[in-house]
Design an enzyme around this catalytic site. Sequence first.
Site, mmCIF file in Angstrom:
data_model
loop_
_atom_site.group_PDB
_atom_site.id
_atom_site.type_symbol
_atom_site.label_atom_id
_atom_site.label_comp_id
_atom_site.label_asym_id
_atom_site.label_seq_id
_atom_site.Cartn_x
_atom_site.Cartn_y
_atom_site.Cartn_z
ATOM 1 C CE LYS A 286 -73.464 -22.576 -27.504
ATOM 2 N NZ LYS A 286 -72.136 -21.970 -27.414
ATOM 3 N NE ARG B 68 -70.942 -23.287 -21.028
ATOM 4 C CZ ARG B 68 -72.158 -23.050 -21.491
ATOM 5 N NH1 ARG B 68 -72.515 -23.521 -22.665
ATOM 6 N NH2 ARG B 68 -73.013 -22.341 -20.768
HETATM 7 C C1 7PJ Z 1 -70.882 -20.763 -24.128
HETATM 8 C C2 7PJ Z 1 -70.630 -20.237 -22.865
HETATM 9 C C3 7PJ Z 1 -69.787 -21.238 -24.907
HETATM 10 C C4 7PJ Z 1 -68.362 -20.618 -23.071
HETATM 11 C C5 7PJ Z 1 -72.747 -20.129 -23.286
HETATM 12 C C6 7PJ Z 1 -75.410 -21.962 -24.483
HETATM 13 C C7 7PJ Z 1 -75.222 -20.483 -24.508
HETATM 14 N N1 7PJ Z 1 -69.384 -20.167 -22.321
HETATM 15 N N2 7PJ Z 1 -71.817 -19.837 -22.355
HETATM 16 N N3 7PJ Z 1 -68.552 -21.144 -24.321
HETATM 17 N N4 7PJ Z 1 -72.209 -20.707 -24.369
HETATM 18 N N5 7PJ Z 1 -67.116 -20.565 -22.575
HETATM 19 O O1 7PJ Z 1 -75.018 -22.663 -23.574
HETATM 20 O O2 7PJ Z 1 -76.037 -22.474 -25.443
HETATM 21 O O3 7PJ Z 1 -69.898 -21.709 -26.041
HETATM 22 S S1 7PJ Z 1 -74.434 -19.767 -23.078
#
Ligand code: 7PJ
Length: 278
Positions: free
Chosen positions: A223, A257
Amino acid sequence: MTHNKLLSSSQSITNSPQVMGILNVTPDSFSDGGKFVTFDKALAQVEKMIHDGADIIDIGGESTRPGAIDVSEEDELVRVIPLLKAIKSNFDIKVSIDTSKAEVMSQAIAYSADIINDVRALQNEGCLAVLAQSDVPVCLMHMQGLPRSMQVNPKYNDVIGDIKQFFIERIKICENAGIKRNRIILDPGFGFGKTLEQNYQLLAQLNQFNDLGLPLLSGTSRKSMIGNLLARNVDERLAGSLTTAIIAAQQNATIIRVHDIKETVDALKVLSMTAKYQ
Ligand code: 7PJ
């Protein structure tokens, strides 16, 4: 305290977090934009992620990057549902569906999604009702504002306290709608309406959310909080991403994640080897 359904046997021994691999199926996703848009490529990527040690695959059909435009329900369904079906019939892996749309949630649950991951924390119309009719775990993420404008001027009285208050309110609303507390996963939403300083304060103090007694998901991979701090392009953020994964894991994050599965799994194994002597 941890979510039974989400615990793998290895986790109960080492207490290492589960690794959630990101599979974006949008043409303009954050850091792998457009690479996996075709079905076969997406399935091959899933196979690789499983091989690399992913515990969960998170499929996202809506881009939520800052400034992103909305995706129609039809487009999201077409991107996500056939892929979910194919993954579930070809692999033995948990699948999370990253969506804020009730109809996508409903079909995902019908096709055996294991987790609903909602960056809008079930605030869109119909979402609470869909989840109430199932027993699937749900991730409630905090976001200030909306993707189109969320990074313009994020403001908090107290970033930890404000987000904790948001979680307490959303948990109560979920419980009132018939979604049991033990199905809920919390996520402070790195990069979703937060300045660089606010993102790092959240990361440093992630354990402040542990007293809510629910599993925490941490998503910092590649990010801007890493790119902007280090002046690195998206393809140069691995070291920064791994460091944030370790910092989150040290504070009891249950799910991390990430894009870089193999490297994250390695880093977490090293951490858990020391954690057992502490
Ligand atoms: C997140 C997400 C996060 C959760 C995205 C990216 C943007 N879902 N979906 N947490 N970020 N739960 O992957 O950079 O931080 S999309």
